[in-house]
Design a protein around this motif. Structure first.
Motif, PDB file in Angstrom:
ATOM      1  N   GLU A  70      47.870  62.686 -16.598  1.00 52.34           N
ATOM      2  CA  GLU A  70      47.398  61.327 -16.380  1.00 52.34           C
ATOM      3  C   GLU A  70      47.304  61.020 -14.889  1.00 52.34           C
ATOM      4  OE1 GLU A  70      46.480  59.149 -18.729  1.00 52.34           O
ATOM      5  OE2 GLU A  70      46.871  60.605 -20.330  1.00 52.34           O
ATOM      6  N   GLU A  71      46.266  60.284 -14.499  1.00 54.36           N
ATOM      7  CA  GLU A  71      46.099  59.932 -13.101  1.00 54.36           C
ATOM      8  C   GLU A  71      47.211  59.004 -12.622  1.00 54.36           C
ATOM      9  OE1 GLU A  71      42.279  58.415 -12.090  1.00 54.36           O
ATOM     10  OE2 GLU A  71      41.186  60.120 -12.929  1.00 54.36           O
ATOM     11  N   GLN A  72      47.603  58.063 -13.454  1.00 58.10           N
ATOM     12  CA  GLN A  72      48.640  57.109 -13.076  1.00 58.10           C
ATOM     13  C   GLN A  72      50.003  57.581 -13.582  1.00 58.10           C
ATOM     14  OE1 GLN A  72      47.880  53.136 -14.342  1.00 58.10           O
ATOM     15  NE2 GLN A  72      49.651  52.251 -13.311  1.00 58.10           N
ATOM     16  N   GLY A  73      50.866  57.938 -12.658  1.00 56.92           N
ATOM     17  CA  GLY A  73      52.215  58.377 -13.011  1.00 56.92           C
ATOM     18  C   GLY A  73      52.333  59.833 -13.385  1.00 56.92           C
ATOM     19  N   GLY A  74      51.214  60.560 -13.411  1.00 58.06           N
ATOM     20  CA  GLY A  74      51.259  61.965 -13.813  1.00 58.06           C
ATOM     21  C   GLY A  74      52.104  62.819 -12.889  1.00 58.06           C
ATOM     22  N   SER A  75      52.002  62.587 -11.588  1.00 61.40           N
ATOM     23  CA  SER A  75      52.763  63.393 -10.627  1.00 61.40           C
ATOM     24  C   SER A  75      54.266  63.166 -10.779  1.00 61.40           C
ATOM     25  CB  SER A  75      52.323  63.059  -9.201  1.00 61.40           C
ATOM     26  OG  SER A  75      52.523  61.675  -8.926  1.00 61.40           O
ATOM     27  N   ALA A  76      54.658  61.927 -11.101  1.00 64.30           N
ATOM     28  CA  ALA A  76      56.084  61.629 -11.293  1.00 64.30           C
ATOM     29  C   ALA A  76      56.627  62.357 -12.520  1.00 64.30           C
ATOM     30  CB  ALA A  76      56.290  60.123 -11.432  1.00 64.30           C
ATOM     31  N   VAL A  77      55.845  62.380 -13.593  1.00 63.31           N
ATOM     32  CA  VAL A  77      56.266  63.096 -14.806  1.00 63.31           C
ATOM     33  C   VAL A  77      56.369  64.588 -14.524  1.00 63.31           C
ATOM     34  CG1 VAL A  77      55.658  63.665 -17.183  1.00 63.31           C
ATOM     35  CG2 VAL A  77      55.262  61.355 -16.325  1.00 63.31           C
ATOM     36  N   ALA A 110      59.615  67.027 -15.030  1.00 63.49           N
ATOM     37  CA  ALA A 110      59.552  68.274 -15.802  1.00 63.49           C
ATOM     38  C   ALA A 110      60.067  69.449 -14.975  1.00 63.49           C
ATOM     39  CB  ALA A 110      58.117  68.530 -16.257  1.00 63.49           C
ATOM     40  N   GLN A 111      59.720  69.462 -13.690  1.00 66.71           N
ATOM     41  CA  GLN A 111      60.175  70.540 -12.807  1.00 66.71           C
ATOM     42  C   GLN A 111      61.681  70.473 -12.578  1.00 66.71           C
ATOM     43  OE1 GLN A 111      57.645  69.866  -9.428  1.00 66.71           O
ATOM     44  NE2 GLN A 111      55.945  71.057 -10.269  1.00 66.71           N
ATOM     45  N   GLU A 112      62.218  69.257 -12.470  1.00 72.04           N
ATOM     46  CA  GLU A 112      63.665  69.108 -12.317  1.00 72.04           C
ATOM     47  C   GLU A 112      64.399  69.621 -13.554  1.00 72.04           C
ATOM     48  OE1 GLU A 112      65.355  68.299  -9.781  1.00 72.04           O
ATOM     49  OE2 GLU A 112      63.975  67.287  -8.414  1.00 72.04           O
ATOM     50  N   VAL A 113      63.832  69.362 -14.726  1.00 68.97           N
ATOM     51  CA  VAL A 113      64.443  69.853 -15.962  1.00 68.97           C
ATOM     52  C   VAL A 113      64.369  71.382 -16.021  1.00 68.97           C
ATOM     53  CG1 VAL A 113      64.275  69.853 -18.476  1.00 68.97           C
ATOM     54  CG2 VAL A 113      64.000  67.716 -17.225  1.00 68.97           C
TER      55      VAL A 113
END
Length: 493
Positions: free
Chosen positions: A233-240, A244-247
């Motif tokens: 998603e363009e909005q908030g996709g980078s935060a998600v 995911a990478q932290e997990v």
């Protein structure tokens, strides 16, 4: 659940005479009547009904129930009233009673008896629905569910709690991870909490979330698949994607090899040779010339794979170890390949429209590669002493303007100054490694990522280091950085 238990109950009641002797039923019921305070039990009415249907005598019931009535609950209520009359706050009295009762229930809980509740009552007991409306008793069920994960009654209660809208409370309950409906609801609520909390609260909110997701392979795959979709998603996709990478990193630190899931959910599946090379290195936790050569050929071709393929944090960490860790050995004939892949991952920008790549910007690739190579040669050259590095400080300062190089230098400084004999061997007033830390502090500004804080703050809090690089006057970047981190991050060991 209600229907199945109810059907069983009614059938049992209708057919008890066929399978049980009246005398046996009476004896079973009389045994229950003879237990302490049985008249206070929720099942008293069902037991009385069975006893009388089997021809039991009312006199025996009255005698046993009255003789074994010790009024425990009523005595507690009386003592509570006395405490309140002596001046104790009612809320404090209630908490005392509830906490003591919780400890007794946890100590004496019998999962088999708990599971029999549905058999005896035939439906969800009214008292259970009343209990989950209170925080105290929901907390009790969470603790019991952790201790007895196979108890059907507790699993059902956890679902009731989730259905009632309290899913935000049960992130740490492992039994919730066994029920997809509950898990998906908890996952959604927890992810929203992390996203709303922002970077500043990530360290506080992430551990429980990661623990829940990494409960098992099924929960990890489900959660990462969902986050993989949301990351587009363009909005908030980078935060998600960051979450995911932290997990992924959490799973790796716990000794779980989730590399194949990571690659399968990314673009690697469309590039089997790259997927195989990446998977091999991630599983072994080390880079090797053969697999690096495979990736190098692909990312120097006219139509390279998407850069996202190699932007896996665990993979980039391996480059930090190979190119910046003191004493690390790297094949000189292949070193340029390592540098190219790291620089490519850090600097190349792609433009996508409707899932199709329409442009690749490599303007920063050459300069990034040069900076990585320069710092690698300066920092990892065992023949260069501290005095020679001081002469190259201006060069290092220019190179750390590239974020990937700055991270490499931080890693190098961390590994170097963490050596127990480091300060015993230093004679300079301000060793070059600490001068570099000071220059990093000068070129950056909040907000800081949790990765940066976790790496950098422990170094600065070392008294030997902080005392060396602190500056006099109004502007002290070391003190300012530490104060900012203390007020905005909850740090975990």
């Amino acid at each position: 659940m209600k229907k199945s238990h109810g059907s069983f109950y009614h059938q049992q009641e209708d057919d008890y005479g066929e399978g049980e002797d009246d005398a046996e039923v009476q004896q079973e019921c009389l045994h229950k009547f003879s237990t302490r305070d049985y008249i206070m039990e929720p099942s008293i009415f069902n037991t009385l009904k069975r006893y009388f249907q089997a021809g039991g005598s009312p006199e025996n019931v009255i005698q046993l129930l009255s003789e074994n009535y010790t009024a425990v609950a009523q005595t507690v209520n009386l003592l509570a009233e006395w405490l309140i009359q002596t001046g104790v706050e009612p809320v404090q009295v209630q908490e005392t009673v509830e906490n003591h009762l919780k400890s007794l229930l946890i100590k004496h809980f019998d999962p088999r008896k708990a599971d029999s509740i549905f058999t005896e009552e035939g439906e969800t007991p009214a008292w259970l629905e009343q209990m989950i409306a209170h925080t105290t008793w929901r907390d009790l069920f969470y603790k019991l569910a952790e201790a007895h994960p196979d108890c059907l009654m507790l699993n059902f209660t956890v679902k009731l709690i989730s259905d009632a809208g309290y899913q935000g409370e049960i992130t740490s309950v492992s039994t919730a991870c066994q029920q997809l409906e509950v898990f998906s609801r908890v996952l959604r609520t927890s992810l929203a909490t992390i996203l709303d909390g922002g970077e500043e609260n990530l360290e506080k909110n992430l551990p429980e979330f990661a623990k829940m997701v990494c409960h098992g392979e099924h929960t990890y795959l489900f959660a990462q698949a969902m986050m993989s979709v949301l990351a587009q998603e363009e909005q908030g996709g980078s935060a998600v994607r960051r979450i995911a990478q932290e997990v992924q990193r959490f799973a790796q630190e716990k000794g779980h090899d989730a590399s194949q899931i990571t690659l399968a959910l990314g673009t690697a599946a469309s590039y089997p040779r790259a997927c195989q090379a990446l998977g091999a290195m991630l599983s072994k936790g080390a880079l090797n010339p053969a697999d690096i050569t495979v990736l190098f050929k692909m990312f120097t071709s006219m139509d390279p794979p998407p850069v996202e393929l190699i932007r896996v944090p665990a993979f980039l960490d391996l480059f930090m170890q190979s190119l910046f860790k003191p004493g690390a050995r790297i094949n000189q004939d292949h070193k340029h390949k390592y540098i190219h892949i790291l620089a490519y991952a850090a600097s190349v920008v792609e433009t996508w429209k409707k899932n199709k790549r329409v442009g690749i910007n490599k303007d920063e690739l050459k300069s990034t590669s040069k900076a990585v190579e320069t710092v690698h040669n300066l920092c990892c050259n065992e023949n260069k002493g501290a005095s020679e590095l001081v002469a190259e400080l201006s060069t290092l300062y220019q190179c750390i303007r590239f974020p990937v190089v700055a991270m490499g230098v931080l890693k190098w400084v961390d590994w170097t100054v963490s050596e127990p004999r480091y300060f015993q061997l230093q004679t300079d007033h301000t060793p070059v490694h600490l001068a570099l830390l000071d220059e990093v502090l000068d070129v950056i500004a909040p907000p800081y990522t949790s990765d940066f804080v976790q790496l950098f703050l422990p170094i600065l809090e070392n008294d030997s280091i902080a005392g060396t690089i602190k500056t006099e006057g109004e502007h002290d970047p070391v003190t300012e950085f530490i104060a900012h981190c203390k007020s905005n991050f909850i740090l975990v060991n």
